[in-house]
Design a protein around this motif. Structure first.
Motif, mmCIF file in Angstrom:
data_model
loop_
_atom_site.group_PDB
_atom_site.id
_atom_site.type_symbol
_atom_site.label_atom_id
_atom_site.label_comp_id
_atom_site.label_asym_id
_atom_site.label_seq_id
_atom_site.Cartn_x
_atom_site.Cartn_y
_atom_site.Cartn_z
ATOM 1 N N THR A 240 0.532 -1.057 0.098
ATOM 2 C CA THR A 240 -0.145 0.001 0.015
ATOM 3 C C THR A 240 1.025 0.961 -0.406
ATOM 4 O O THR A 240 0.386 2.701 0.178
ATOM 5 N N GLU B 54 -5.831 -4.002 9.220
ATOM 6 C CA GLU B 54 -7.116 -2.958 8.289
ATOM 7 C C GLU B 54 -7.289 -0.956 8.732
ATOM 8 O O GLU B 54 -7.437 -0.309 7.891
ATOM 9 N N ASP C 98 -4.338 0.243 6.134
ATOM 10 C CA ASP C 98 -5.161 0.093 5.216
ATOM 11 C C ASP C 98 -6.029 1.771 4.800
ATOM 12 O O ASP C 98 -6.257 1.499 4.220
ATOM 13 N N GLY C 99 -6.391 1.963 5.764
ATOM 14 C CA GLY C 99 -7.093 3.594 5.781
ATOM 15 C C GLY C 99 -6.167 5.448 5.472
ATOM 16 O O GLY C 99 -7.192 5.677 6.162
ATOM 17 N N HIS D 240 -3.987 5.118 2.578
ATOM 18 C CA HIS D 240 -3.366 5.036 1.266
ATOM 19 C C HIS D 240 -4.392 5.210 1.177
ATOM 20 O O HIS D 240 -5.978 5.163 1.297
ATOM 21 N N ARG E 70 -7.916 -0.763 -1.914
ATOM 22 C CA ARG E 70 -8.020 -1.215 -0.464
ATOM 23 C C ARG E 70 -7.560 -3.354 -0.487
ATOM 24 O O ARG E 70 -8.109 -3.649 -1.128
ATOM 25 N N PRO F 99 -11.873 -5.324 1.314
ATOM 26 C CA PRO F 99 -12.860 -4.509 0.304
ATOM 27 C C PRO F 99 -13.569 -3.558 1.490
ATOM 28 O O PRO F 99 -13.890 -4.940 3.007
ATOM 29 N N THR F 100 -14.757 -2.873 2.189
ATOM 30 C CA THR F 100 -15.189 -2.707 2.184
ATOM 31 C C THR F 100 -16.477 -3.519 3.262
ATOM 32 O O THR F 100 -17.286 -3.098 3.879
ATOM 33 N N ARG G 157 -15.926 -8.948 0.464
ATOM 34 C CA ARG G 157 -15.313 -8.396 1.823
ATOM 35 C C ARG G 157 -15.555 -9.623 2.370
ATOM 36 O O ARG G 157 -14.113 -10.638 3.481
ATOM 37 N N ASP H 299 -5.223 -8.746 -2.026
ATOM 38 C CA ASP H 299 -5.568 -8.352 -1.389
ATOM 39 C C ASP H 299 -5.572 -8.770 0.501
ATOM 40 O O ASP H 299 -4.705 -9.970 -0.107
#
Length: 203
Positions: free
Chosen positions: A22, A73, A76-77, A79, A83, A86-87, A92, A155
């Protein structure tokens, strides 16, 4: 921020692979924990995580975040790219389930290694060891049937699977997990060539 980790920890490796993938690897200072053991205290780690496990993410306000899944997690928020978590939706839950399977492999393999390396031989429980390794093999068999889905995207699920397989190569070289799982072996051969995996190979 600071990350406390060891190159031999597959849980810490998950965090580092995600950080490379990321581009957030430069957001924190890396602190090597040194040797860790289930039967000894590591002051570097305990000062930041009372449970005494790595990885630990120390935030700028001095608070600590623990557990590789939580840390990944959170990172991952930080950048703006695609993702790793997956949201929403089916993807997800598939990813989270695959991550749980990979972490289950790690839990069983790490616990078995502790049993063999740390417990005095006269106290070891061979049937328990066999049961743990059976979990590993069943999970690998399942992943072999899912390799087409794993190959669909980079992922957190695929990262977790790759780190689990890397740990088996590192600590269980005689296991021969590739022998009956050619699809998974080929997928891992390609995935392990990624720069993020090469930069985090355990030593």
């Amino acid at each position: 921020m600071q990350i406390v980790f060891s190159r031999t920890s597959p849980y810490a490796r998950k965090v580092m692979v995600l950080a490379h993938e990321t581009g957030v690897i430069d957001e924190f200072e890396i602190i090597e924990s040194g040797d860790l053991s289930a039967v000894s205290r590591n002051e570097t780690v305990v000062a930041r995580n009372p449970i005494g496990k790595i990885p630990v993410l120390v935030l700028n306000d001095g608070s600590s975040m623990i557990d590789s899944r939580v840390i990944c997690e959170f990172l991952d928020g930080l950048h703006a790219g695609p993702r790793m978590f997956p949201t929403s939706g089916r993807r997800r839950w598939q990813m989270l389930t695959r991550q749980a399977v990979a972490d289950g492999i790690l839990d069983a393999a790490v616990n078995t290694r502790d049993e063999i390396m740390l417990r005095p031989e006269r106290y070891r429980w061979p049937e328990w060891i066999d049961g743990q390794m059976l979990k590993v093999r069943r999970a690998l068999d399942q992943l072999e049937t899912e390799v087409g889905d794993i190959d669909a995207a980079v992922d957190m699920g695929s990262i977790a699977v790759a780190c689990a397989l890397g740990y088996l190569d590192f600590r269980y070289r005689d296991e021969g997990w590739r022998d009956s799982r050619p699809g998974l072996a080929e997928w891992y051969r390609e995935f392990s060539a990624r720069p993020s995996m090469q930069a985090t190979t355990p030593e």
